[in-house]
Scaffold this motif. Structure first.
Motif, PDB file in Angstrom:
ATOM      1  N   SER A  71       0.970  -1.334   0.081  1.00 52.03           N
ATOM      2  CA  SER A  71       0.061   0.048   0.025  1.00 52.03           C
ATOM      3  C   SER A  71       0.975   1.149  -0.075  1.00 52.03           C
ATOM      4  O   SER A  71       0.551   2.213  -0.581  1.00 52.03           O
ATOM      5  CB  SER A  71      -0.867   0.112   1.315  1.00 52.03           C
ATOM      6  OG  SER A  71      -0.104  -0.018   2.240  1.00 52.03           O
ATOM      7  N   PHE A  72       1.966   1.027   0.775  1.00 55.30           N
ATOM      8  CA  PHE A  72       2.910   2.371   0.757  1.00 55.30           C
ATOM      9  C   PHE A  72       3.605   2.492  -0.670  1.00 55.30           C
ATOM     10  O   PHE A  72       3.731   3.576  -1.241  1.00 55.30           O
ATOM     11  CB  PHE A  72       3.997   2.226   1.740  1.00 55.30           C
ATOM     12  CG  PHE A  72       4.965   3.289   1.949  1.00 55.30           C
ATOM     13  CD1 PHE A  72       4.662   4.172   2.896  1.00 55.30           C
ATOM     14  CD2 PHE A  72       6.063   3.568   1.263  1.00 55.30           C
ATOM     15  CE1 PHE A  72       5.554   5.371   3.231  1.00 55.30           C
ATOM     16  CE2 PHE A  72       6.934   4.400   1.344  1.00 55.30           C
ATOM     17  CZ  PHE A  72       6.606   5.516   2.464  1.00 55.30           C
ATOM     18  N   GLU A  73       4.131   1.510  -1.136  1.00 55.82           N
ATOM     19  CA  GLU A  73       4.759   1.494  -2.454  1.00 55.82           C
ATOM     20  C   GLU A  73       3.852   1.843  -3.507  1.00 55.82           C
ATOM     21  O   GLU A  73       4.130   2.790  -4.383  1.00 55.82           O
ATOM     22  CB  GLU A  73       5.392  -0.084  -2.532  1.00 55.82           C
ATOM     23  CG  GLU A  73       6.091   0.141  -3.951  1.00 55.82           C
ATOM     24  CD  GLU A  73       7.366   0.701  -4.083  1.00 55.82           C
ATOM     25  OE1 GLU A  73       7.992   1.354  -5.129  1.00 55.82           O
ATOM     26  OE2 GLU A  73       7.981   0.931  -3.155  1.00 55.82           O
ATOM     27  N   LYS A  74       2.687   1.403  -3.577  1.00 54.08           N
ATOM     28  CA  LYS A  74       1.857   1.905  -4.722  1.00 54.08           C
ATOM     29  C   LYS A  74       1.598   3.491  -4.532  1.00 54.08           C
ATOM     30  O   LYS A  74       1.709   4.031  -5.646  1.00 54.08           O
ATOM     31  CB  LYS A  74       0.342   1.140  -4.405  1.00 54.08           C
ATOM     32  CG  LYS A  74      -0.696   1.229  -5.371  1.00 54.08           C
ATOM     33  CD  LYS A  74      -1.794   0.478  -5.081  1.00 54.08           C
ATOM     34  CE  LYS A  74      -2.750   0.573  -6.229  1.00 54.08           C
ATOM     35  NZ  LYS A  74      -4.147  -0.329  -6.021  1.00 54.08           N
ATOM     36  N   ALA A  75       1.264   3.959  -3.554  1.00 53.52           N
ATOM     37  CA  ALA A  75       0.822   5.325  -3.288  1.00 53.52           C
ATOM     38  C   ALA A  75       2.389   6.108  -3.525  1.00 53.52           C
ATOM     39  O   ALA A  75       2.233   7.325  -4.175  1.00 53.52           O
ATOM     40  CB  ALA A  75       0.603   5.589  -1.889  1.00 53.52           C
TER      41      ALA A  75
ATOM     42  N   CYS B 135      14.427  -2.694  15.441  1.00 53.89           N
ATOM     43  CA  CYS B 135      15.400  -2.342  14.263  1.00 53.89           C
ATOM     44  C   CYS B 135      14.741  -2.198  13.262  1.00 53.89           C
ATOM     45  O   CYS B 135      15.429  -2.632  12.119  1.00 53.89           O
ATOM     46  CB  CYS B 135      16.642  -3.210  14.292  1.00 53.89           C
ATOM     47  SG  CYS B 135      17.684  -2.925  15.962  1.00 53.89           S
ATOM     48  N   VAL B 136      13.485  -2.064  13.019  1.00 54.44           N
ATOM     49  CA  VAL B 136      12.537  -2.341  12.021  1.00 54.44           C
ATOM     50  C   VAL B 136      11.552  -1.192  11.828  1.00 54.44           C
ATOM     51  O   VAL B 136      10.811  -1.095  12.849  1.00 54.44           O
ATOM     52  CB  VAL B 136      11.978  -3.896  12.045  1.00 54.44           C
ATOM     53  CG1 VAL B 136      10.819  -3.796  10.543  1.00 54.44           C
ATOM     54  CG2 VAL B 136      12.857  -4.846  11.695  1.00 54.44           C
ATOM     55  N   ILE B 137      11.345  -0.646  10.883  1.00 56.55           N
ATOM     56  CA  ILE B 137      10.346   0.323  10.623  1.00 56.55           C
ATOM     57  C   ILE B 137       9.643  -0.308   9.510  1.00 56.55           C
ATOM     58  O   ILE B 137       9.844  -0.499   8.380  1.00 56.55           O
ATOM     59  CB  ILE B 137      11.025   1.720  10.199  1.00 56.55           C
ATOM     60  CG1 ILE B 137      11.936   2.489  11.007  1.00 56.55           C
ATOM     61  CG2 ILE B 137       9.828   2.453   9.649  1.00 56.55           C
ATOM     62  CD1 ILE B 137      11.419   2.583  12.378  1.00 56.55           C
ATOM     63  N   ASP B 138       8.320  -0.353   9.764  1.00 55.42           N
ATOM     64  CA  ASP B 138       7.428  -0.905   8.868  1.00 55.42           C
ATOM     65  C   ASP B 138       6.304   0.429   8.306  1.00 55.42           C
ATOM     66  O   ASP B 138       5.683   0.847   8.994  1.00 55.42           O
ATOM     67  CB  ASP B 138       6.432  -2.008   9.554  1.00 55.42           C
ATOM     68  CG  ASP B 138       5.690  -2.937   8.927  1.00 55.42           C
ATOM     69  OD1 ASP B 138       5.878  -2.744   7.651  1.00 55.42           O
ATOM     70  OD2 ASP B 138       4.792  -3.766   9.364  1.00 55.42           O
ATOM     71  N   LEU B 139       6.756   0.380   7.068  1.00 55.08           N
ATOM     72  CA  LEU B 139       6.006   1.483   6.463  1.00 55.08           C
ATOM     73  C   LEU B 139       4.940   0.886   5.748  1.00 55.08           C
ATOM     74  O   LEU B 139       4.816   0.127   4.825  1.00 55.08           O
ATOM     75  CB  LEU B 139       6.975   2.106   5.276  1.00 55.08           C
ATOM     76  CG  LEU B 139       8.390   2.687   5.861  1.00 55.08           C
ATOM     77  CD1 LEU B 139       9.421   2.836   4.474  1.00 55.08           C
ATOM     78  CD2 LEU B 139       7.970   4.001   6.412  1.00 55.08           C
ATOM     79  N   LEU B 140       3.698   1.421   6.479  1.00 57.61           N
ATOM     80  CA  LEU B 140       2.214   0.884   6.259  1.00 57.61           C
ATOM     81  C   LEU B 140       1.441   1.459   5.020  1.00 57.61           C
ATOM     82  O   LEU B 140       1.186   0.864   4.195  1.00 57.61           O
ATOM     83  CB  LEU B 140       1.523   0.961   7.437  1.00 57.61           C
ATOM     84  CG  LEU B 140       2.105  -0.062   8.671  1.00 57.61           C
ATOM     85  CD1 LEU B 140       1.490   0.173   9.975  1.00 57.61           C
ATOM     86  CD2 LEU B 140       2.212  -1.379   8.329  1.00 57.61           C
TER      87      LEU B 140
ATOM     88  N   ALA C 273      -5.689  10.062   5.112  1.00 55.18           N
ATOM     89  CA  ALA C 273      -4.656   9.276   5.988  1.00 55.18           C
ATOM     90  C   ALA C 273      -5.073   8.153   7.103  1.00 55.18           C
ATOM     91  O   ALA C 273      -4.741   7.163   6.921  1.00 55.18           O
ATOM     92  CB  ALA C 273      -3.447  10.050   6.554  1.00 55.18           C
ATOM     93  N   TYR C 274      -6.400   8.463   7.791  1.00 53.29           N
ATOM     94  CA  TYR C 274      -6.818   7.857   8.834  1.00 53.29           C
ATOM     95  C   TYR C 274      -7.856   6.830   8.526  1.00 53.29           C
ATOM     96  O   TYR C 274      -8.356   6.319   9.317  1.00 53.29           O
ATOM     97  CB  TYR C 274      -6.675   8.565  10.033  1.00 53.29           C
ATOM     98  CG  TYR C 274      -5.658   9.552  10.209  1.00 53.29           C
ATOM     99  CD1 TYR C 274      -4.458   8.986  10.818  1.00 53.29           C
ATOM    100  CD2 TYR C 274      -5.678  10.821  10.012  1.00 53.29           C
ATOM    101  CE1 TYR C 274      -3.097   9.711  10.872  1.00 53.29           C
ATOM    102  CE2 TYR C 274      -4.433  11.591  10.027  1.00 53.29           C
ATOM    103  CZ  TYR C 274      -3.232  11.006  10.575  1.00 53.29           C
ATOM    104  OH  TYR C 274      -1.919  11.723  10.986  1.00 53.29           O
ATOM    105  N   GLU C 275      -8.698   7.220   7.432  1.00 54.36           N
ATOM    106  CA  GLU C 275      -9.926   6.672   7.172  1.00 54.36           C
ATOM    107  C   GLU C 275      -9.724   5.038   6.895  1.00 54.36           C
ATOM    108  O   GLU C 275     -10.601   4.315   7.313  1.00 54.36           O
ATOM    109  CB  GLU C 275     -10.350   7.248   6.079  1.00 54.36           C
ATOM    110  CG  GLU C 275     -10.869   8.767   6.053  1.00 54.36           C
ATOM    111  CD  GLU C 275     -11.252   9.216   4.619  1.00 54.36           C
ATOM    112  OE1 GLU C 275     -11.170   8.622   3.688  1.00 54.36           O
ATOM    113  OE2 GLU C 275     -11.689  10.528   4.999  1.00 54.36           O
TER     114      GLU C 275
END
Length: 88
Positions: free
Chosen positions: A13-17, A71-76, A84-86
């Motif tokens: 979802s992050f990559e697509k945006a 040590c992991v950032i999960d870009l959602l 953004a919050y919907e």
């Protein structure tokens, strides 16, 4: 040895945006992600049903992420502020 403190996990979802952004915005988002990975970005914890997630701003865009794993950032998600919050 890596200069980063964290590793990024990029969700679809992050990559697509991200792919849809204009080049100048992409560069600003890349810079903010690098700051997150180095532990240098400002972020806010979310509350209520989104508790446990965090958000950082890039202009009108919001990066919603999790750092629950060491040590992991999960870009959602990457979304305009208005929506953004919907979907969460």
């Amino acid at each position: 040895m890596s200069a980063y403190k964290h590793e990024a996990v990029v969700r679809e979802s992050f990559e697509k945006a991200f792919r849809r952004l204009e080049d100048d915005v992409k560069e600003r988002v890349r810079k903010r992600v690098e700051e997150l990975l180095q532990g240098q970005a400002f972020w806010k914890p979310l509350s209520g049903p989104l508790r446990g997630l965090k958000v950082t701003r890039v202009g009108k865009w919001r990066i919603i992420f999790s750092d629950k794993k060491p040590c992991v950032i999960d870009l959602l998600y990457l979304s305009p502020r208005e929506t953004a919050y919907e979907r969460l």
